[in-house]
Each structure stands twice: as structure tokens, then as C-alpha cells.
Design a protein around this motif. Structure first.
Motif, PDB file in Angstrom:
ATOM      1  N   TYR A 132       5.182   1.909  10.931  1.00 26.03           N
ATOM      2  CA  TYR A 132       4.023   1.426  10.172  1.00 26.03           C
ATOM      3  C   TYR A 132       4.434   0.927   8.791  1.00 26.03           C
ATOM      4  CZ  TYR A 132      -0.397   1.722   7.531  1.00 26.03           C
ATOM      5  OH  TYR A 132      -1.466   1.470   6.710  1.00 26.03           O
ATOM      6  N   THR A 133       5.117   1.752   8.027  1.00 23.50           N
ATOM      7  CA  THR A 133       5.493   1.345   6.671  1.00 23.50           C
ATOM      8  C   THR A 133       6.845   0.634   6.614  1.00 23.50           C
ATOM      9  OG1 THR A 133       6.263   3.618   6.321  1.00 23.50           O
ATOM     10  CG2 THR A 133       4.090   3.056   5.462  1.00 23.50           C
ATOM     11  N   GLY A 139      -0.019  -4.103   1.568  1.00 25.09           N
ATOM     12  CA  GLY A 139      -1.290  -3.385   1.526  1.00 25.09           C
ATOM     13  C   GLY A 139      -1.387  -2.223   2.481  1.00 25.09           C
ATOM     14  N   ALA A 140      -0.252  -1.777   3.069  1.00 30.46           N
ATOM     15  CA  ALA A 140      -0.269  -0.686   4.050  1.00 30.46           C
ATOM     16  C   ALA A 140       0.197   0.619   3.413  1.00 30.46           C
ATOM     17  CB  ALA A 140       0.620  -1.040   5.235  1.00 30.46           C
ATOM     18  N   PHE A 141      -0.648   1.652   3.510  1.00 29.20           N
ATOM     19  CA  PHE A 141      -0.360   2.955   2.922  1.00 29.20           C
ATOM     20  C   PHE A 141      -0.675   4.058   3.926  1.00 29.20           C
ATOM     21  CE2 PHE A 141      -1.787  -0.030  -0.269  1.00 29.20           C
ATOM     22  CZ  PHE A 141      -0.858   0.091  -1.284  1.00 29.20           C
ATOM     23  N   ARG A 142      -0.071   5.236   3.732  1.00 31.94           N
ATOM     24  CA  ARG A 142      -0.435   6.396   4.552  1.00 31.94           C
ATOM     25  C   ARG A 142      -0.515   7.637   3.664  1.00 31.94           C
ATOM     26  NH1 ARG A 142       3.301   6.467   9.055  1.00 31.94           N
ATOM     27  NH2 ARG A 142       5.201   5.585   8.221  1.00 31.94           N
ATOM     28  N   LEU A 333      -5.610  -4.009  -5.256  1.00 32.31           N
ATOM     29  CA  LEU A 333      -4.353  -3.601  -4.623  1.00 32.31           C
ATOM     30  C   LEU A 333      -3.301  -3.136  -5.640  1.00 32.31           C
ATOM     31  CD1 LEU A 333      -2.551  -3.206  -2.163  1.00 32.31           C
ATOM     32  CD2 LEU A 333      -2.030  -5.656  -2.223  1.00 32.31           C
ATOM     33  N   PRO A 334      -3.105  -3.832  -6.773  1.00 31.74           N
ATOM     34  CA  PRO A 334      -2.133  -3.339  -7.755  1.00 31.74           C
ATOM     35  C   PRO A 334      -2.458  -1.934  -8.267  1.00 31.74           C
ATOM     36  CG  PRO A 334      -2.693  -5.624  -8.215  1.00 31.74           C
ATOM     37  CD  PRO A 334      -3.651  -5.146  -7.171  1.00 31.74           C
ATOM     38  N   GLU A 335      -3.741  -1.608  -8.384  1.00 35.59           N
ATOM     39  CA  GLU A 335      -4.147  -0.269  -8.831  1.00 35.59           C
ATOM     40  C   GLU A 335      -3.845   0.771  -7.750  1.00 35.59           C
ATOM     41  OE1 GLU A 335      -5.020   0.542 -11.763  1.00 35.59           O
ATOM     42  OE2 GLU A 335      -5.283  -1.490 -12.579  1.00 35.59           O
ATOM     43  N   LEU A 336      -3.988   0.358  -6.505  1.00 36.20           N
ATOM     44  CA  LEU A 336      -3.701   1.263  -5.389  1.00 36.20           C
ATOM     45  C   LEU A 336      -2.215   1.612  -5.365  1.00 36.20           C
ATOM     46  CD1 LEU A 336      -5.367   2.555  -3.139  1.00 36.20           C
ATOM     47  CD2 LEU A 336      -4.920   0.554  -1.715  1.00 36.20           C
ATOM     48  N   LYS A 337      -1.380   0.636  -5.650  1.00 35.28           N
ATOM     49  CA  LYS A 337       0.063   0.852  -5.623  1.00 35.28           C
ATOM     50  C   LYS A 337       0.539   1.856  -6.676  1.00 35.28           C
ATOM     51  CE  LYS A 337       1.597  -3.554  -3.647  1.00 35.28           C
ATOM     52  NZ  LYS A 337       2.478  -2.944  -2.624  1.00 35.28           N
ATOM     53  N   LYS A 338      -0.136   1.895  -7.821  1.00 34.76           N
ATOM     54  CA  LYS A 338       0.317   2.764  -8.914  1.00 34.76           C
ATOM     55  C   LYS A 338      -0.590   3.979  -9.123  1.00 34.76           C
ATOM     56  CE  LYS A 338      -1.971  -0.039 -12.486  1.00 34.76           C
ATOM     57  NZ  LYS A 338      -1.766  -0.910 -13.666  1.00 34.76           N
ATOM     58  N   ILE A 339      -1.482   4.218  -8.187  1.00 36.92           N
ATOM     59  CA  ILE A 339      -2.471   5.285  -8.374  1.00 36.92           C
ATOM     60  C   ILE A 339      -1.847   6.683  -8.355  1.00 36.92           C
ATOM     61  CG2 ILE A 339      -3.107   5.794  -5.961  1.00 36.92           C
ATOM     62  CD1 ILE A 339      -6.090   5.453  -7.017  1.00 36.92           C
ATOM     63  N   GLU A 351       4.996   5.700  -2.433  1.00 37.33           N
ATOM     64  CA  GLU A 351       6.301   5.093  -2.575  1.00 37.33           C
ATOM     65  C   GLU A 351       6.133   3.565  -2.505  1.00 37.33           C
ATOM     66  OE1 GLU A 351       8.920   6.677  -3.253  1.00 37.33           O
ATOM     67  OE2 GLU A 351       8.691   8.745  -2.518  1.00 37.33           O
ATOM     68  N   PRO A 352       7.135   2.800  -2.943  1.00 36.24           N
ATOM     69  CA  PRO A 352       7.023   1.332  -2.895  1.00 36.24           C
ATOM     70  C   PRO A 352       6.693   0.782  -1.503  1.00 36.24           C
ATOM     71  CG  PRO A 352       8.872   1.948  -4.269  1.00 36.24           C
ATOM     72  CD  PRO A 352       8.369   3.222  -3.644  1.00 36.24           C
ATOM     73  N   ASN A 353       7.124   1.490  -0.434  1.00 39.56           N
ATOM     74  CA  ASN A 353       6.841   0.999   0.922  1.00 39.56           C
ATOM     75  C   ASN A 353       5.488   1.457   1.457  1.00 39.56           C
ATOM     76  OD1 ASN A 353       7.347   3.703   1.408  1.00 39.56           O
ATOM     77  ND2 ASN A 353       8.604   3.339   3.226  1.00 39.56           N
ATOM     78  N   GLY A 354       4.735   2.236   0.666  1.00 37.03           N
ATOM     79  CA  GLY A 354       3.414   2.703   1.088  1.00 37.03           C
ATOM     80  C   GLY A 354       3.377   4.114   1.613  1.00 37.03           C
ATOM     81  N   ASP A 355       4.534   4.752   1.796  1.00 31.72           N
ATOM     82  CA  ASP A 355       4.561   6.157   2.207  1.00 31.72           C
ATOM     83  C   ASP A 355       4.080   7.052   1.073  1.00 31.72           C
ATOM     84  OD1 ASP A 355       5.421   5.974   4.837  1.00 31.72           O
ATOM     85  OD2 ASP A 355       7.542   6.083   4.326  1.00 31.72           O
TER      86      ASP A 355
END
Length: 378
Positions: A132-133, A139-142, A333-339, A351-355
Motif C-alpha cells: 500500500y505505502t 495522499g496514501a496514509f495508514r 494534504l500538506p497539513e496531513l503530511k506534517k500532522i 513517515e514520508p511514505n505515509g506509514d
């Protein structure tokens, strides 16, 4: 000229004022198996998503100083890859602002490409497949540990604690089941362990006599199963009927409150060890307990597995929208990445890959028909 005693200019002014004040609707999509053998888990996930959205709406969800209504669009993916991609396209066509799902790796992985192509962020609360990641979709997170962590944790426990040396491995050939089994096998290699058999079935099978008879002849001290409780429970029953007394081990697919019902007296006492791809310790345990209590009060049933992670996924997505003052995917999306969010399932960062950063795995066993925690591993 007048209309219902109101002049045309005044009527137009009222009409435009009403349109200007119309409340914005933000759509959150979710895909879960609401039918089929895993429907009990899918319904729980739908409940948790609705619980979060109802709570946010009740508090008055605001974006850019304006009240916004959150709407849940819940679809049944049946736990089937083809149905999952159809659901993904349906949610994209409905112009959802984000997706919480899917629940299984078999649906999450193929659906993720459709969401990625549409630029829609996706947070899976339960999919554990590394694939998945590894796609590195932005935009893919878990919210849970991947099967790499689950498989290695179970392998270490099998070797160090259960002293297993002759292990049979079975999987259901799903993305999740086969992937988890592969990671477990990697974890036990080179540790003096003999894999006495590698068998497979499918998620819809009901008779495992042939493969279990083959395994019995090889006298394993542990049987590892990669798959779901709908297969794991009946498999335990058939193992007992055939006189296979080995320990039984599996991942989060079997590690829930339904397994005792599905396995009956074949569950045994401390015979099953399983992992849940998540877990809390210390002060976070109180927050989790309070959530479980609230869930039961609202829906009248106990949580089986991933409701806290579904709830947190909605909350994390909503928080990112608020930080961006926008529900537009490209904006939040940028806020989601650094939340960094403190949820009922613990601290959430990606993590940078969404994990999930610092993801936990919790090991459980069953005694007296009850699921009991062994330990939390990070």
C-alpha cells in the motif's frame, strides 16, 4: 408586479441571500465489507466513522470561520478487490473530499490508485499490506503497523517465547494473508526453525481437511495462518477434529472478539497467539477505555478491532482540513503530511511514505473465551 405580496427585487434579494448563506458540505467517503464473511468488521468501521462525523457536526465544524457540515458516504466493498475499485470510482465521482478506508488490504491497494489519480487523500485505518505505502502515493496514509512489523513481531514471539521449531504456514492467498505469511516466514528464517509445510486456501473455503491432514503428518508444534477470522475459526475446529494439538498463530485478521464464537471449544486455553496492528500503553490506555465505553453506549456492542483507528482517521483528516482552512484535497494534504495528533489510538504522525511513525503491535491470547493482552511491542 408582485409575487405573493413581495416585489420581484425583494424576492430576488431573499433568494440570493439564502444561496449565499447555504452551508458548505464536506464529503468523507469510506469503503468497508458491509456484506460477506467480514461484514461484522466492516459495520464496526462504518459505525466508528459515523460516530466521529456526528461528534464533529454536533460541536460545529468550522472552516475559514464558517460552519461546515460533514457528510459520510459509506459504501460496501464486500472485501473484494473488484468491488473495491468500483466503490473507489463511485466515491471519486461523488466528489468526496477525502477517504477513510478501505478496511482490508485486498481492497485498499487497488483502490488507492484510483484515489491517487483523482488527487484525493486516503487514510486506511486497518490495511497492513506493505504494498500500500510502497507505491509512495503522496495522499496514501495508514494508522496501523504494516505486516512487516506484524510478521517480524509474531516470528520473534514464536521463536523466543513459544520455542516453536517445526512450523506449518497456511495463507488464504489474499493480498493481506499471503503478505503476512511471507513476512512471518522471513522472520523465522535462520533461527533454527523448520518450515514443515506451506499450504494455502481461499477466503471463501469451508473445508480444510486435505491441507490439515497433510500438515498433521509433518507434526508441527505451531501452525501460522495468514487470513481472517471467518476462516481461522472454522480451521481451529477442524484442527481439533483431526487431533492437531499445535499452537495456532495469526495476525490482526483473526485477532478479535469474534474468534471465540467462530472457533468454539477448539479455541483452547492459551493455544492461540495473535497480533493486532496497533496498541497503547500507559496514560493512553485510559483514552482507549473511554472510547470503548462510548462506542458500546452508542451502538450496544463491544469493539472488535479497528473502530478506534477509523474514528481517529476521520479526526485526523478533519484536523488537517481545519489547519488548512480548506477541505480541498490539494490544500489540506500538506497539513496531513506534517500532522501530529493525539488520538484515542495514540500519537499520530506519518513517515514520508505515509506509514505511521513508531507503530505498535499488540500480542494477545485467549483464555476462558476472552481475548487477553500479552504485550505491546514498538
Amino acid at each position: 408586479m408582485q409575487i405573493a405580496n413581495i416585489t420581484i427585487p425583494l424576492a430576488l434579494a431573499i433568494l440570493f441571500a439564502g444561496n449565499a448563506s447555504a452551508q458548505q458540505v464536506v464529503k468523507i467517503g469510506t469503503g468497508s465489507p458491509l456484506s460477506g464473511p467480514s461484514a461484522h468488521l466492516g459495520k464496526e468501521n462504518e459505525n466508528a466513522a459515523r460516530m466521529a462525523i456526528d461528534q464533529l457536526n454536533a460541536k460545529g465544524f468550522m472552516l475559514g470561520g464558517k460552519k461546515v457540515k460533514l457528510q459520510l458516504l459509506s459504501e460496501d466493498d464486500g472485501g473484494d478487490p473488484k468491488q473495491g475499485t468500483a466503490v473507489a470510482q463511485k466515491l471519486v465521482d461523488a466528489h468526496v473530499n477525502g477517504v477513510v478506508g478501505h478496511s482490508t488490504s485486498s481492497t485498499t491497494v487497488p483502490a488507492s490508485k484510483i484515489y491517487n489519480d483523482a488527487g484525493i487523500p486516503q487514510i486506511s485505518p486497518a490495511a497492513t499490506a506493505p504494498a500500500y505505502t510502497r507505491q509512495r502515493f503522496p495522499g496514501a496514509f495508514r494508522l496501523v503497523a504494516s505486516d512487516v512489523k506484524q510478521g517480524s513481531t509474531l516470528a520473534k514471539y514464536a521463536i523466543d517465547n513459544l520455542k516453536a521449531r517445526h512450523i506449518a504456514v497456511i495463507d488464504d492467498r489474499s493480498t493481506y494473508g499471503q503478505g503476512l505469511a511471507d513476512e512471518f516466514v522471513k522472520g523465522v528464517k535462520g533461527a533454527g526453525v523448520n518450515i514443515v509445510g506451506r499450504e494455502f486456501t481461499n477466503p471463501n473455503a469451508t473445508d480444510y481437511t486435505a491441507l490439515l491432514t497433510s500438515i498433521k503428518a509433518k507434526k508441527p508444534d505451531l501452525v501460522f495462518f495468514g487470513g481472517l477470522d471467518s476462516v481461522g475459526g472454522p480451521m481451529l475446529k477442524q484442527m481439533k477434529a483431526l487431533g492437531i494439538n499445535a499452537m495456532f498463530m495469526g495476525g490482526d485478521g483473526i485477532c478479535n472478539e469474534s474468534l471465540p464464537r467462530l472457533a468454539g471449544d477448539a479455541l483452547g486455553e492459551g493455544k492461540v497467539v495473535c497480533a493486532e496492528a496497533g496498541g497503547v500503553t500507559g496514560p493512553q490506555e485510559q483514552a482507549m477505555l473511554e472510547f470503548r465505553t462510548r462506542y458500546k453506549q452508542q451502538f450496544g456492542i463491544d469493539i472488535q478491532m479497528y473502530a478506534p483507528y477509523v474514528y481517529d482517521a476521520v479526526m485526523v483528516m478533519a484536523t488537517a482540513m481545519q489547519k488548512a482552512n480548506s477541505a480541498e484535497p490539494a490544500s489540506y494534504l500538506p497539513e496531513l503530511k506534517k500532522i501530529r495528533y493525539e488520538g484515542v489510538s495514540g500519537t499520530i504522525q506519518f513517515e514520508p511514505n505515509g506509514d505511521l511513525k513508531d507503530a505498535a503491535v499488540t500480542l494477545y491470547t485467549y483464555k476462558g473465551g476472552k481475548k487477553l493482552k500479552i504485550t505491546v511491542v514498538r
